[in-house]
Design a protein around this motif. Structure first.
Motif, PDB file in Angstrom:
ATOM      1  N   TYR A  55       1.679  -1.064  -0.205  1.00 44.60           N
ATOM      2  CA  TYR A  55       0.465  -0.406  -0.393  1.00 44.60           C
ATOM      3  C   TYR A  55       0.733   1.439  -0.198  1.00 44.60           C
ATOM      4  O   TYR A  55       1.603   1.331   0.629  1.00 44.60           O
ATOM      5  N   GLY A  56       0.379   2.410  -1.095  1.00 41.68           N
ATOM      6  CA  GLY A  56       1.118   3.141  -0.788  1.00 41.68           C
ATOM      7  C   GLY A  56       2.808   3.431  -1.245  1.00 41.68           C
ATOM      8  O   GLY A  56       2.969   2.596  -1.920  1.00 41.68           O
ATOM      9  N   GLU A  57       3.168   4.662  -1.511  1.00 46.02           N
ATOM     10  CA  GLU A  57       4.202   5.374  -1.991  1.00 46.02           C
ATOM     11  C   GLU A  57       5.365   4.294  -1.205  1.00 46.02           C
ATOM     12  O   GLU A  57       6.742   3.765  -1.777  1.00 46.02           O
ATOM     13  N   GLU A  58       5.219   3.787   0.400  1.00 42.63           N
ATOM     14  CA  GLU A  58       6.755   2.918   1.029  1.00 42.63           C
ATOM     15  C   GLU A  58       5.931   2.040   0.872  1.00 42.63           C
ATOM     16  O   GLU A  58       7.430   1.858   1.273  1.00 42.63           O
ATOM     17  N   GLY A  59       5.163   1.365   0.270  1.00 43.50           N
ATOM     18  CA  GLY A  59       4.940  -0.233  -0.025  1.00 43.50           C
ATOM     19  C   GLY A  59       5.229  -0.985   0.905  1.00 43.50           C
ATOM     20  O   GLY A  59       5.502  -2.115   0.938  1.00 43.50           O
ATOM     21  N   MET A  60       3.788  -0.093   2.104  1.00 42.70           N
ATOM     22  CA  MET A  60       3.636  -0.686   3.634  1.00 42.70           C
ATOM     23  C   MET A  60       3.057  -2.130   2.925  1.00 42.70           C
ATOM     24  O   MET A  60       2.497  -2.323   2.422  1.00 42.70           O
ATOM     25  N   ALA A  61       3.537  -2.861   4.050  1.00 40.11           N
ATOM     26  CA  ALA A  61       3.262  -4.743   3.039  1.00 40.11           C
ATOM     27  C   ALA A  61       1.361  -4.919   3.784  1.00 40.11           C
ATOM     28  O   ALA A  61       0.871  -4.408   4.503  1.00 40.11           O
ATOM     29  N   CYS A  62       1.213  -5.501   2.870  1.00 38.45           N
ATOM     30  CA  CYS A  62      -0.634  -5.986   3.462  1.00 38.45           C
ATOM     31  C   CYS A  62      -1.133  -7.133   3.103  1.00 38.45           C
ATOM     32  O   CYS A  62      -0.989  -7.617   2.741  1.00 38.45           O
ATOM     33  N   LEU A  63      -0.996  -8.142   4.268  1.00 36.57           N
ATOM     34  CA  LEU A  63      -1.712  -9.454   3.691  1.00 36.57           C
ATOM     35  C   LEU A  63      -3.693 -10.081   4.428  1.00 36.57           C
ATOM     36  O   LEU A  63      -4.050  -8.993   5.219  1.00 36.57           O
ATOM     37  N   SER A  64      -3.651 -10.269   3.438  1.00 33.17           N
ATOM     38  CA  SER A  64      -5.086 -11.301   3.479  1.00 33.17           C
ATOM     39  C   SER A  64      -5.760 -12.487   3.482  1.00 33.17           C
ATOM     40  O   SER A  64      -5.133 -12.949   2.599  1.00 33.17           O
ATOM     41  N   GLY A  65      -5.930 -12.939   4.360  1.00 34.60           N
ATOM     42  CA  GLY A  65      -7.212 -14.186   4.074  1.00 34.60           C
ATOM     43  C   GLY A  65      -8.160 -14.650   4.057  1.00 34.60           C
ATOM     44  O   GLY A  65      -9.048 -13.255   3.946  1.00 34.60           O
ATOM     45  N   THR A  66      -8.912 -14.665   2.856  1.00 33.74           N
ATOM     46  CA  THR A  66     -10.312 -15.620   2.776  1.00 33.74           C
ATOM     47  C   THR A  66     -10.637 -16.654   2.823  1.00 33.74           C
ATOM     48  O   THR A  66     -10.070 -18.034   2.118  1.00 33.74           O
ATOM     49  N   LEU A  67     -11.437 -16.851   3.478  1.00 32.06           N
ATOM     50  CA  LEU A  67     -11.975 -18.552   3.531  1.00 32.06           C
ATOM     51  C   LEU A  67     -12.815 -18.566   2.279  1.00 32.06           C
ATOM     52  O   LEU A  67     -13.542 -18.036   2.155  1.00 32.06           O
ATOM     53  N   ASN A  68     -13.044 -20.052   1.099  1.00 35.64           N
ATOM     54  CA  ASN A  68     -13.679 -20.023   0.779  1.00 35.64           C
ATOM     55  C   ASN A  68     -14.682 -20.354   1.234  1.00 35.64           C
ATOM     56  O   ASN A  68     -14.923 -21.030   2.679  1.00 35.64           O
ATOM     57  N   LEU A  69     -16.015 -19.613   0.445  1.00 34.23           N
ATOM     58  CA  LEU A  69     -17.227 -20.287   0.807  1.00 34.23           C
ATOM     59  C   LEU A  69     -17.717 -21.794   1.431  1.00 34.23           C
ATOM     60  O   LEU A  69     -17.357 -22.266   0.309  1.00 34.23           O
ATOM     61  N   THR A  70     -18.181 -21.707   2.889  1.00 32.60           N
ATOM     62  CA  THR A  70     -19.048 -23.140   2.387  1.00 32.60           C
ATOM     63  C   THR A  70     -18.077 -23.818   3.049  1.00 32.60           C
ATOM     64  O   THR A  70     -18.359 -25.307   3.262  1.00 32.60           O
ATOM     65  N   GLU A  71     -16.724 -23.709   3.291  1.00 30.70           N
ATOM     66  CA  GLU A  71     -15.825 -24.568   4.349  1.00 30.70           C
ATOM     67  C   GLU A  71     -16.339 -23.669   5.675  1.00 30.70           C
ATOM     68  O   GLU A  71     -16.308 -22.436   6.619  1.00 30.70           O
TER      69      GLU A  71
END
Ligand code: SF4
Ligand code: SF4
Ligand code: SF4
Ligand code: SF4
Lengths: 280, 282
Positions: free
Chosen positions: A123-139
Motif C-alpha cells: 500500500y502507498g508509496e512506501e510500500g507498506m506490506a498488506c496481507l489478507s486471507g479469505t476462507l472459501n465459502l461453505t468451508e
C-alpha cells in the motif's frame, strides 16, 4: 512485534482502527478476519502475490484397507465413516493426520485440498506490506488460513485484524501478540462484549488498551468503566456522519487531517503502553 | 417454520431487528445463535429456567510421570501445540494424533467444558441461548445445541426465530441449515455489500429462502441502489428499508426494543417489515 486488534463483537470498527493505525504506524497490515476480510476494501493495495491455502485430507486405498475401523474410531471430528468401505467427509476433516498415523495397513495417504486463499500486496508509496486471507465459502475452518498468514510475519511491527467475537479464531489471531487493542462502542452491548474480550486477553496474559468508537459524549458508560478499572483508554473515535460516509465509500479516515491526527494519538498511546508493559 | 436473521458481518443492526421481531412475535420460540456474544437476553430479560454445562471440545494433556520424553508427539502434532513435553491448550485442537504415536501411553484426551447452554423464560416467550467461554473452540456445535434445546419447548408448527451468527463460517452454517427463511441485514457500505454477497451464497448453498433488509439505507443512497439492483437481478426480495435513526442508540442504551419507541422511524419500518414477513412466511 504483533499488535492484535479485537472486539467482543463484529461491526464495532475493528477494521477501521487496524487499517488506519497501520498506515500511521507504517506497520504491516494483516487481515485475519478470513470469514469477511474487509481491510483491502479500504487499503486497496497492489496485489503482488496470491496463493491457495490447503489442508491435507486422507484418501483411502481400498485394496490395502482391512476394514479394522481404527481410523473411524480415532477421528475426533466425525470426518470418517465406515459403510462397506471407509468414506471421508472432506469438510469435516481438520487435516490432523491421526487416521494416517493409526492405520495398521498403511492404506491412508494424503492429498492437499484448498480451503481458501492468501493475498499479499503493498500500500502507498512506501510500500507498506498488506496481507489478507479469505476462507472459501461453505468451508468451515478458518484456523489454517490464520496460521498461514501469521506464519509469514517476522519481527516487523504488524497489526493483526482479528475475527470478530471471542471464538477459537480470535485466539489464533491473538497468539504471540505483544499487545491487544480492544475496539468497542459506548453502549450497554458494547460494554457487555468488551468484558468478554477483556476476559480473553487477560486469560492469555496479553496487555491491552481500549478504543471506543462512535462516541457521542466523552462521559459514556464504557469510558467511565475503563477509568474506574484503571484500563488504558487509547482513544475515542467520534460519532459523526462524515466518518460514516467515508467508511461507506470504502475510504481510509487518515485521508482527512483531523482524523489522521487522531490516529497518530492512538498510535502514540499504543507505543507508550507497550513500552510500559515490556519494562514490567 | 424457522426464520434466521443474519448479516455478513456484525454491527449491521441485526440484534436491533432480532430483538424487535422477538418482541413482536410473542408466541415464537427464540434462539440466540450468536453464541460468541449473545445479546438478546439483555433486551428481553427474564429468568433462566435451565442451565447445563456444555462439553464443546477435547484437549490433550501429557502425564509427566509416564512420559519418556521421546518427542514423537511434538513431531506428530500439526498445530504446533506441543513443546518441551507440554501441551499448549490454546493451540490444541483435540485431534488425538499425539495419543496415537505416544509409545508410553502418556497422553490423555479430556473433555472440556466450553460454556453453558441456557433456556430463559422471558415475558415474550422462551429464549434458548448459550454462554461460551471466551476463546473456546467449536461454536458451530454449540449453535446446533442451542437449536436442539429450543425444539424441546415447541412443535414443528411453531415459529422459531433465530438470531444468527455474523460471518460465513461454521457457526453461521450451523444457524442457517434447516431454516426455511433467512432475513439478511445489510448496510449500504462497500464492505457491507461485499459481506452481503458472500453470506448470500451461503444461504443459497443451503437452499434457504433469502429476504433482504437494508439498514440505514439513507446513509449511502448510491450503494443502496446498487444493492437493490443486485437483488432485482438475482430475483430476491428487498423486504425492508430502515432509515438511519438516532432513536436506535436510545433504545440500545435503554435496553428496550426499538419498536417500543413511538417516535422512531426505524421502529416503524421494522414493525412494517415484520407484518410483511409474517404474511410471506405464513
Ligand atoms: S486427518 Fe484427522 S480429521 Fe481428517 S479424517 Fe483423519 S483423523 Fe479425521
Ligand atoms: S485404519 Fe486403515 S485399515 Fe483400518 S479401516 Fe481405516 S483405512 Fe482401513
Ligand atoms: S491432540 Fe492434536 S492438536 Fe492436541 S496436542 Fe495432540 S496432536 Fe496436537
Ligand atoms: S510421545 Fe509420549 S512419551 Fe514421547 S514425548 Fe510425547 S508424551 Fe512423552
Amino acid at each position: 512485534m504483533k499488535i492484535a486488534v479485537i472486539s467482543g463483537k463484529g461491526g464495532t470498527g475493528k477494521t477501521t482502527v487496524a487499517t488506519n493505525l497501520a498506515t500511521v504506524m507504517k506497520a504491516t497490515y494483516v487481515d485475519c478476519d478470513v470469514e469477511e476480510p474487509n481491510g483491502f476494501i479500504f487499503l486497496k493495495p497492489d496485489i503482488k502475490e496470491s496463493l491457495d491455502v490447503t489442508i491435507p485430507v486422507p484418501t483411502i486405498d481400498t485394496d490395502k484397507c482391512n476394514h479394522c475401523k481404527a481410523c473411524v474410531d480415532i477421528c475426533q471430528f466425525n470426518a470418517l465413516i465406515h459403510v462397506d468401505k471407509v468414506m471421508v467427509f472432506e469438510k469435516l476433516c481438520h487435516g490432523c493426520g491421526a487416521c494416517q498415523a493409526v492405520c495398521p495397513t498403511l492404506a491412508i495417504t494424503e492429498e492437499e485440498r484448498p480451503i481458501g486463499r492468501i493475498q499479499i500486496g503493498t500500500y502507498g508509496e512506501e510500500g507498506m506490506a498488506c496481507l489478507s486471507g479469505t476462507l472459501n465459502l461453505t468451508e468451515p475452518m478458518a484456523g489454517p488460513i490464520i496460521s498461514q498468514l501469521k506464519g509469514r510475519l517476522g519481527q516487523e511491527t504488524s497489526l493483526i485484524d482479528c475475527s470478530p467475537g471471542t471464538s477459537c479464531n480470535v485466539v489464533k489471531g491473538l497468539l504471540d501478540a505483544t499487545y491487544a487493542i480492544l475496539v468497542t462502542e459506548p453502549t450497554a452491548f458494547g460494554l457487555h462484549d468488551l468484558l468478554l474480550a477483556i476476559d480473553l486477553v487477560e486469560q492469555m496474559s496479553i496487555p491491552f488498551g481500549i478504543v471506543i468508537n462512535r462516541v457521542h459524549e466523552s462521559h459514556n458508560q464504557v469510558s467511565l468503566y475503563c477509568k474506574s478499572k484503571g484500563y488504558t483508554l487509547l482513544g475515542e473515535i467520534p460519532y459523526d456522519r462524515q466518518i460514516a460516509t467515508l467508511y461507506s465509500n470504502g475510504e481510509l479516515l487518515v485521508r482527512q487531517s483531523q482524523y489522521k491526527a487522531m490516529f497518530h494519538e492512538i498510535a502514540d498511546g499504543v507505543k507508550e503502553a507497550m513500552a510500559c508493559s515490556s519494562s514490567l | 417454520m424457522q426464520l434466521v436473521i443474519i448479516s455478513g458481518k456484525g454491527g449491521t443492526g441485526k440484534t436491533t431487528i432480532a430483538a424487535s421481531f422477538a418482541y413482536l412475535s410473542q408466541d415464537s420460540i427464540k434462539c440466540d445463535c450468536d453464541v460468541d456474544a449473545s445479546n438478546l437476553h439483555i433486551v428481553l430479560g427474564g429468568e433462566d429456567i435451565e442451565r447445563e454445562p456444555y462439553i464443546g471440545a477435547k484437549a490433550a494433556s501429557i502425564m509427566p510421570d509416564k512420559c519418556i520424553q521421546c518427542g514423537a508427539c511434538e513431531r506428530m502434532c500439526r498445530y504446533d501445540a506441543i513443546h518441551d513435553f507440554k501441551i499448549n491448550p490454546l493451540k490444541c485442537e483435540g485431534c488425538a494424533a499425539c495419543t496415537v504415536v505416544c509409545p508410553a501411553n502418556a497422553i490423555e484426551l479430556k473433555d472440556e467444558v466450553t460454556g453453558d447452554t441456557l433456556v430463559t423464560q422471558t415475558t415474550r416467550g422462551i429464549l434458548s441461548r448459550a454462554h461460551m467461554i471466551p476463546g473456546a473452540e467449536g461454536s458451530g456445535k454449540l449453535v446446533t445445541d442451542v437449536r436442539k434445546k429450543a425444539k424441546k419447548y415447541g412443535t414443528d408448527e411453531d415459529l422459531y426465530l433465530l438470531d444468527g451468527t455474523p460471518g460465513v463460517g461454521c457457526a453461521v452454517m450451523a444457524s442457517i441449515t434447516g431454516c426455511q427463511g433467512a432475513l439478511i441485514v445489510v448496510e449500504p457500505t462497500q464492505s457491507g455489500l461485499s459481506d452481503f454477497k458472500r453470506v448470500l451464497s451461503v444461504v443459497h448453498h443451503f437452499k434457504v429462502h433469502p429476504y433482504i433488509c437494508i439498514n440505514k439505507y439513507d446513509i449511502n443512497e448510491r450503494i443502496t441502489k446498487e444493492i437493490e439492483a443486485f437483488c432485482q437481478e438475482a430475483s430476491i426480495e428487498v423486504i425492508g428499508k430502515i432509515p438511519f435513526d438516532t432513536w436506535v442508540d436510545t433504545s440500545i442504551n435503554g435496553l428496550k426494543p426499538i419498536v417500543l419507541y413511538e417516535e422512531s422511524a426505524a421502529g416503524h419500518a421494522i414493525r412494517d417489515m415484520w407484518h410483511d414477513l409474517q404474511h410471506k412466511i405464513g
